[in-house]
Design a protein around this motif. Structure first.
Motif, PDB file in Angstrom:
ATOM      1  N   ILE A   1       0.895  -1.333  -0.009  1.00 46.15           N
ATOM      2  CA  ILE A   1      -0.025   0.032   0.204  1.00 46.15           C
ATOM      3  C   ILE A   1       0.719   1.356  -0.152  1.00 46.15           C
ATOM      4  CG2 ILE A   1      -1.877   1.370   1.287  1.00 46.15           C
ATOM      5  CD1 ILE A   1      -2.389  -1.238   2.665  1.00 46.15           C
ATOM      6  N   SER A   2       0.821   2.090  -0.894  1.00 46.80           N
ATOM      7  CA  SER A   2       1.229   3.525  -0.702  1.00 46.80           C
ATOM      8  C   SER A   2       2.651   3.490  -0.864  1.00 46.80           C
ATOM      9  CB  SER A   2       0.584   4.357   0.592  1.00 46.80           C
ATOM     10  OG  SER A   2      -0.893   4.434   0.006  1.00 46.80           O
ATOM     11  N   SER A   3       3.494   2.836  -1.936  1.00 49.09           N
ATOM     12  CA  SER A   3       4.963   2.779  -1.676  1.00 49.09           C
ATOM     13  C   SER A   3       5.594   3.079  -2.893  1.00 49.09           C
ATOM     14  CB  SER A   3       5.262   1.527  -1.000  1.00 49.09           C
ATOM     15  OG  SER A   3       6.222   1.228  -0.585  1.00 49.09           O
ATOM     16  N   TRP A   4       6.830   2.439  -2.830  1.00 51.67           N
ATOM     17  CA  TRP A   4       7.792   2.746  -3.848  1.00 51.67           C
ATOM     18  C   TRP A   4       9.025   1.429  -3.792  1.00 51.67           C
ATOM     19  CZ3 TRP A   4       8.349   4.787   0.923  1.00 51.67           C
ATOM     20  CH2 TRP A   4       9.709   4.600   1.442  1.00 51.67           C
ATOM     21  N   LEU A   5       9.800   1.418  -4.760  1.00 45.59           N
ATOM     22  CA  LEU A   5      10.788   0.405  -5.040  1.00 45.59           C
ATOM     23  C   LEU A   5      12.154   1.021  -4.710  1.00 45.59           C
ATOM     24  CD1 LEU A   5      11.366  -2.624  -5.676  1.00 45.59           C
ATOM     25  CD2 LEU A   5      11.422  -1.841  -8.091  1.00 45.59           C
ATOM     26  N   PRO A   6      12.792   0.672  -3.531  1.00 47.91           N
ATOM     27  CA  PRO A   6      14.179   0.951  -3.190  1.00 47.91           C
ATOM     28  C   PRO A   6      15.068   0.289  -4.097  1.00 47.91           C
ATOM     29  CG  PRO A   6      13.011   0.603  -1.220  1.00 47.91           C
ATOM     30  CD  PRO A   6      12.186  -0.125  -2.384  1.00 47.91           C
ATOM     31  N   LEU A   7      16.298   0.818  -4.345  1.00 47.55           N
ATOM     32  CA  LEU A   7      17.281   0.331  -5.149  1.00 47.55           C
ATOM     33  C   LEU A   7      16.706  -0.106  -6.806  1.00 47.55           C
ATOM     34  CD1 LEU A   7      19.164  -2.022  -2.731  1.00 47.55           C
ATOM     35  CD2 LEU A   7      19.419   0.394  -3.094  1.00 47.55           C
ATOM     36  N   GLU A   8      15.978   1.137  -7.229  1.00 50.27           N
ATOM     37  CA  GLU A   8      15.212   0.773  -8.331  1.00 50.27           C
ATOM     38  C   GLU A   8      16.075   0.419  -9.607  1.00 50.27           C
ATOM     39  OE1 GLU A   8      12.884   3.761 -11.100  1.00 50.27           O
ATOM     40  OE2 GLU A   8      12.108   3.915  -8.839  1.00 50.27           O
ATOM     41  N   ALA A   9      17.376   1.198  -9.707  1.00 49.26           N
ATOM     42  CA  ALA A   9      18.104   1.061 -10.811  1.00 49.26           C
ATOM     43  C   ALA A   9      18.681  -0.353 -10.779  1.00 49.26           C
ATOM     44  CB  ALA A   9      19.465   2.156 -10.674  1.00 49.26           C
ATOM     45  N   GLU A  10      19.317  -0.858  -9.533  1.00 49.51           N
ATOM     46  CA  GLU A  10      19.628  -2.253  -9.595  1.00 49.51           C
ATOM     47  C   GLU A  10      18.528  -3.099  -9.919  1.00 49.51           C
ATOM     48  OE1 GLU A  10      20.128   0.176  -7.443  1.00 49.51           O
ATOM     49  OE2 GLU A  10      22.344   0.069  -6.269  1.00 49.51           O
ATOM     50  N   ILE A  11      17.454  -3.162  -9.383  1.00 44.74           N
ATOM     51  CA  ILE A  11      16.425  -4.005  -9.756  1.00 44.74           C
ATOM     52  C   ILE A  11      15.951  -3.944 -11.225  1.00 44.74           C
ATOM     53  CG2 ILE A  11      13.992  -4.684  -9.507  1.00 44.74           C
ATOM     54  CD1 ILE A  11      15.439  -5.135  -6.982  1.00 44.74           C
ATOM     55  N   GLU A  12      16.000  -2.950 -11.924  1.00 44.88           N
ATOM     56  CA  GLU A  12      16.143  -2.647 -13.242  1.00 44.88           C
ATOM     57  C   GLU A  12      16.917  -3.332 -14.225  1.00 44.88           C
ATOM     58  OE1 GLU A  12      14.562  -1.450 -16.978  1.00 44.88           O
ATOM     59  OE2 GLU A  12      13.580  -1.318 -15.046  1.00 44.88           O
TER      60      GLU A  12
ATOM     61  N   LEU B   1      19.092 -10.946  -7.341  1.00 48.48           N
ATOM     62  CA  LEU B   1      18.437 -10.230  -6.199  1.00 48.48           C
ATOM     63  C   LEU B   1      18.830 -10.611  -4.915  1.00 48.48           C
ATOM     64  CD1 LEU B   1      14.716 -10.625  -7.791  1.00 48.48           C
ATOM     65  CD2 LEU B   1      16.079  -8.576  -7.382  1.00 48.48           C
ATOM     66  N   ARG B   2      19.123 -11.794  -4.440  1.00 50.24           N
ATOM     67  CA  ARG B   2      19.615 -12.005  -3.145  1.00 50.24           C
ATOM     68  C   ARG B   2      20.886 -11.611  -2.811  1.00 50.24           C
ATOM     69  NH1 ARG B   2      23.226 -15.112  -1.057  1.00 50.24           N
ATOM     70  NH2 ARG B   2      23.691 -15.915  -3.116  1.00 50.24           N
ATOM     71  N   GLY B   3      21.657 -11.451  -3.987  1.00 46.96           N
ATOM     72  CA  GLY B   3      23.096 -10.823  -4.074  1.00 46.96           C
ATOM     73  C   GLY B   3      23.246  -9.530  -3.822  1.00 46.96           C
ATOM     74  N   LEU B   4      22.083  -8.689  -3.929  1.00 47.95           N
ATOM     75  CA  LEU B   4      22.031  -7.338  -3.935  1.00 47.95           C
ATOM     76  C   LEU B   4      22.776  -6.825  -2.328  1.00 47.95           C
ATOM     77  CD1 LEU B   4      18.717  -6.182  -5.330  1.00 47.95           C
ATOM     78  CD2 LEU B   4      21.176  -5.737  -5.815  1.00 47.95           C
ATOM     79  N   PHE B   5      22.207  -7.844  -1.288  1.00 47.07           N
ATOM     80  CA  PHE B   5      22.575  -7.713  -0.113  1.00 47.07           C
ATOM     81  C   PHE B   5      23.559  -8.863   0.633  1.00 47.07           C
ATOM     82  CE2 PHE B   5      19.110  -4.643  -0.479  1.00 47.07           C
ATOM     83  CZ  PHE B   5      19.446  -3.631   0.466  1.00 47.07           C
ATOM     84  N   GLN B   6      23.674  -9.733  -0.227  1.00 47.54           N
ATOM     85  CA  GLN B   6      24.444 -10.952   0.069  1.00 47.54           C
ATOM     86  C   GLN B   6      23.791 -11.964   1.262  1.00 47.54           C
ATOM     87  OE1 GLN B   6      27.226 -12.303  -1.529  1.00 47.54           O
ATOM     88  NE2 GLN B   6      26.908 -10.442  -2.872  1.00 47.54           N
TER      89      GLN B   6
END
Length: 273
Positions: free
Chosen positions: A149-160, A176-181
């Motif tokens: 609800i009412s949100s956004w996507l952090p680290l949008e460029a990496e996800i893209e 995706l898991r590797g973004l934070f190891q």
């Protein structure tokens, strides 16, 4: 980050069928958020608590984290510099996200031992949703459903970047898991997180998180190959629209529950042959 949760258990007359893990927004606390959520009514004047009496509701607490911009401690899942530009100083978001994701994954795994991973609904509002969606994407766990609800996507460029390159869903999940190891689940979790059905809602008059951020979240998840149901509303601000928004959440959850029941029935009939 120490775990603290506010919980509402199923009614005594109903068995525990599902668990909803619902993350509050920034500068909020779990009991206050739960109280306000359950004051929101559907078109039949019922609340989600009344519509789903067999559900357990778990509201984790974010705790306090230092805000770099304001110089004070705030109730937040991760620090963010600006909601106008969520990519600005995004490195300040990573440490809090890493801790919060680890905390929520532990809660998911614990609740799954009670009802099964497919009976877990992960949900969040505002920054709680932003944290919950990363928990889902990077946790390598397919839960029963996701509600944002009412949100956004952090680290949008990496996800893209991960979504843009042709890969199998399994390869995307590992990246995706590797973004934070993050560590792999200790026990094998069946299914792909990217197969989790998603419901996203956003009000057009939201002055805290503009609806354009919500639309980017929707598009980002679709590019990853996820199935996303999207609803926008003319009014409601930075909250759940009443009554249509509550109706849509209830309809979505009813459909998920019926689908799971049908799969279980077919499985039982097959084993009986």
């Amino acid at each position: 980050m120490a775990e603290s949760c506010y919980q509402i258990t199923p009614r005594a007359t109903h068995s525990h069928t599902h668990t909803v893990i619902f993350l509050h927004g920034r500068d909020s606390v779990a009991p206050e958020f739960a109280k306000e959520l359950f004051e929101s009514q559907a078109s039949n004047d019922q609340t989600l608590l009344e519509i789903f009496p067999g559900f357990k509701w778990v509201f984790p607490e974010s705790g306090l984290q230092k805000s770099a911009r304001f110089g004070i401690e705030m109730s937040q899942w991760f620090d963010i510099w600006s909601l106008e530009d969520t990519e600005e100083r995004k490195d300040t978001q990573r440490a809090g996200l890493f801790q919060s994701i680890g905390l929520i994954l532990k809660i998911i795994d614990r609740e799954a031992t009670l009802v099964g991973m497919d009976k877990i609904i992960l949900a969040g509002i505002s920054q709680g949703c932003a944290t919950a969606i990363h928990t889902l994407l990077q946790g390598e766990r397919k839960v029963g459903a996701f509600i944002g609800i009412s949100s956004w996507l952090p680290l949008e460029a990496e996800i893209e970047q991960i979504a843009r390159n042709p890969k199998t869903p399994m390869e995307k999940q590992h990246q995706l898991r590797g973004l934070f190891q993050l560590p792999h689940p200790k026990n094998k979790v069946p299914g792909l997180a990217l197969d989790t059905p998603v419901l996203l809602t956003h009000c057009q008059d939201d002055e805290v998180v503009p609806i354009e951020r919500g639309e980017k979240l929707r598009k980002g998840l679709i590019r990853l190959g996820m199935s996303v149901e999207w609803h926008s509303y003319n009014d409601g601000g930075h909250w759940v629209n009443e009554p249509r928004g509550v109706d849509d959440i209830a309809t979505f959850l009813h459909r998920i529950c019926r689908a799971k029941a049908a799969v279980l029935k077919r499985s039982n009939e097959k084993h009986a042959e």
